[in-house]
Design a protein around this motif. Structure first.
Motif, PDB file in Angstrom:
ATOM      1  N   ALA A 273       1.053  -1.370  -0.049  1.00  0.00           N
ATOM      2  CA  ALA A 273      -0.062  -0.437  -0.167  1.00  0.00           C
ATOM      3  C   ALA A 273       0.751   1.286  -0.416  1.00  0.00           C
ATOM      4  CB  ALA A 273      -0.771  -0.018   1.508  1.00  0.00           C
ATOM      5  N   ILE A 284      -3.595   0.003  -3.507  1.00  0.00           N
ATOM      6  CA  ILE A 284      -3.087  -1.416  -3.046  1.00  0.00           C
ATOM      7  C   ILE A 284      -3.291  -2.436  -4.285  1.00  0.00           C
ATOM      8  CG2 ILE A 284      -5.440  -2.773  -1.953  1.00  0.00           C
ATOM      9  CD1 ILE A 284      -4.889  -0.398  -0.099  1.00  0.00           C
ATOM     10  N   VAL A 381      -6.485   2.353   3.923  1.00  0.00           N
ATOM     11  CA  VAL A 381      -5.317   0.805   4.158  1.00  0.00           C
ATOM     12  C   VAL A 381      -5.714  -0.072   4.808  1.00  0.00           C
ATOM     13  CG1 VAL A 381      -2.758   0.059   5.046  1.00  0.00           C
ATOM     14  CG2 VAL A 381      -3.704   1.348   3.232  1.00  0.00           C
ATOM     15  N   TRP A 384      -8.462  -2.649   4.472  1.00  0.00           N
ATOM     16  CA  TRP A 384      -8.382  -3.723   4.001  1.00  0.00           C
ATOM     17  C   TRP A 384      -7.725  -4.498   4.814  1.00  0.00           C
ATOM     18  CZ3 TRP A 384      -8.774  -6.310  -0.013  1.00  0.00           C
ATOM     19  CH2 TRP A 384      -8.824  -5.881  -1.531  1.00  0.00           C
TER      20      TRP A 384
END
Length: 542
Positions: A273, A284, A381, A384
């Motif tokens: 990232a 990403i 981030v 994720w």
């Protein structure tokens, strides 16, 4: 002692979608930054006794303009200024701090993903009390004031120490230097399952986060390495530099090429990232799997319930018009509204404030939620990571299962940068002039089915934003979008967005360039890009 300094207007201080951005040498002109800041102060009400937030991304000229802004705040009636230590405050962190401390607003000193240095870019943006960028009514008033301004107010005083935490006074103004990371890190800990993410790293999960020598370095070191237990060295290029290490702090496949090559290599980490100059964008990449920002928005929306802060579900999803329709299919499956807005985060702010949307995203690598009123790179981030920690699947499998359920929107953006403004305007004028005759025209991508100039009526206040980009649709559901970007500082940037949808029973494993090749040819046929711009290929493809 308060001084009123005589000045003359500058004709070029109209804020764009993200504030006023110019070359450093423009801002270094005598009275230039002062004129703009005073124009902001002149049009906003409620300054007396109010709190103002000031911070930026650490780029060249950041510290000098902070000192100017502090002195001017003291002379314009503010009671308190909060400044990020060292002048550092990411854009999403500034949004949060404005909201948390009940500030009237904030000055965010950044040119976002644009390069920094003495010969590069600088910017000033005013964010309002909700933490979001000032709406058009405010930016238009600021511009109008800048055209007639004849004086600005400041005080004679030495520079304030902005490197040491604590409180000091400048006349009647209280200046508080705050930890730029602490409040933001606390917010993230309340949204995500830090214990699950710590367990992920403890189990050997490997990650590379490239802070691009920009503002998110201190945030990533604190949150990823110290609080979540990622090994030291997970964050690279983590020290903010005035010139971003002579790099372009835009997290795309051109300027973050080292990260892309690592993630596509034989010993790739599990997750990669990056974030940009001021911390509001994200990139990403999974192991051998690049995730487009449009797909990332869709995946985050589909899986947000796995994070504690979103366990109750989403109220709605919003995306900018040029962003692919991948999120539309998620919204339909969840039974929640999907809002299509013009480009610019301020349009999302109204939806978030009204409780109509929870997650928002733009194809230009910006994603966020109702936790702040800006896009937020590190937030994306962390969401994720939360999803990967719960699902215990690699990014490739997450994407494959998502496409198998919803279909795939093959998507790319072609940027033609630093075009002479008159040429870019002529191209768009010709496109708009052809809208009535385009439907039915045969192209390399098939027959044109529809063509229009996108206009948006805000469902919260009824305001209308017209001429937001030319959309050209095809019979098979493919589309092209043409618009000029408002984030550059030199010339014009033409952005061409190409999208082709393939249903779940189609080929979901094509190379993107192959899937979009007919649309690339059709864009040239319809718009005459080479003829108008003199460029036979894009500057950047993302």
């Amino acid at each position: 002692m308060i001084r009123e300094v005589s000045t003359r207007p500058f004709a070029d201080q109209k804020p764009g979608t993200s504030g006023l951005r110019k070359k450093v040498r423009v801002f270094q002109q005598p009275h230039y930054a002062e004129n703009f800041i005073q124009s902001v102060f002149d049009v906003i009400a409620g300054k007396e006794g109010a709190t103002l937030i000031i911070g930026g991304d650490g780029r060249f000229l950041n510290r000098e303009v902070i000192q100017v802004a502090i002195r001017m705040a003291a002379a314009n009636g503010f009671a308190r200024v909060l400044v990020g230590q060292g002048g550092i405050l990411s854009t999403p962190a500034a949004s949060h701090v404005i909201r948390k401390y009940g500030a009237l607003g904030g000055l965010v000193l950044s040119a976002s993903h644009n390069p920094g240095g003495p010969d590069e870019d600088f910017g000033i943006k005013y964010n309002i009390a909700n933490g979001g960028p000032a709406p058009e009514s405010v930016t238009e008033a600021v511009h109008a004031r800048s055209l007639v301004i004849d004086r600005y107010r400041t005080i004679e005083a030495a520079d304030v120490d902005i490197d040491s935490l604590g409180t000091r006074r400048l006349g009647d103004l209280v200046v508080e230097v705050i930890d730029p990371v602490a409040d933001y890190a606390e917010l993230m800990a309340g949204l995500f399952d830090f214990a699950a993410i710590r367990a992920l790293f403890a189990g050997g999960f490997r990650m590379r986060f490239d802070a691009m020598h920009a503002v998110t370095g201190p945030y990533a070191h604190e949150i990823l390495e110290r609080r979540l237990g990622a090994p030291a060295g997970t964050v690279v290029n983590g020290t903010p530099l005035p010139d971003f290490g002579h790099q372009h702090p835009d997290p795309n496949l051109v300027h973050a090429r080292d990260l892309y090559d690592l993630m596509m290599g034989p010993d790739a980490p599990d997750f990669g990232a990056a974030s940009d100059g001021d911390g509001d964008r994200n990139l990403i990449i999974g192991q051998h799997q690049y995730v487009t920002p449009s797909d990332s928005l869709a995946v985050l929306a589909a899986n947000a319930h796995l994070a504690p802060g979103y366990a109750r579900g989403l109220k709605g999803i919003a995306r900018s018009m040029p962003t692919s329709a991948a999120a539309d299919r998620v919204a339909a499956a969840l039974g929640i509204p999907l809002f299509e807005t013009p480009t610019g985060w301020k349009f999302f702010g109204n939806l978030l404030d009204a409780g109509l949307a929870t997650i928002c995203g733009e194809e230009s690598a910006g994603t966020g939620s109702d936790h702040v009123r800006e896009k937020d790179g590190l937030w994306a981030v962390l969401l994720w990571l939360n999803i990967l920690a719960v699902r215990r699947q690699p990014v490739t499998q997450v994407m494959a299962e998502h496409w198998a359920r919803y279909g795939r929107n093959y998507y790319a953006r072609h940027d033609y940068e630093a075009i002479a403004t008159d040429r870019a305007d002529a191209l768009m004028a010709a496109l708009r002039g052809s809208l009535a005759t385009l439907p039915g025209r045969a192209t390399a991508a098939g027959a044109v089915a529809s063509a229009d100039d996108f206009a948006y009526t805000d469902p919260t206040d009824g305001s209308v934003s017209a001429r937001q980009g030319v959309r050209i649709g095809f019979a098979d559901g493919s589309r092209m979008v043409f618009r000029l970007s408002g984030t550059g500082t030199e010339g014009a940037t033409l952005r061409v967005y190409l999208e082709r949808y393939v249903a779940t029973d189609g080929d979901l494993a094509q190379a993107t360039a192959e899937a979009l090749a007919p649309l690339v040819a059709a864009a040239e046929e319809v718009a005459g890009i080479a003829r108008f711009t003199g460029m036979d290929q894009p500057s950047v493809i993302t």
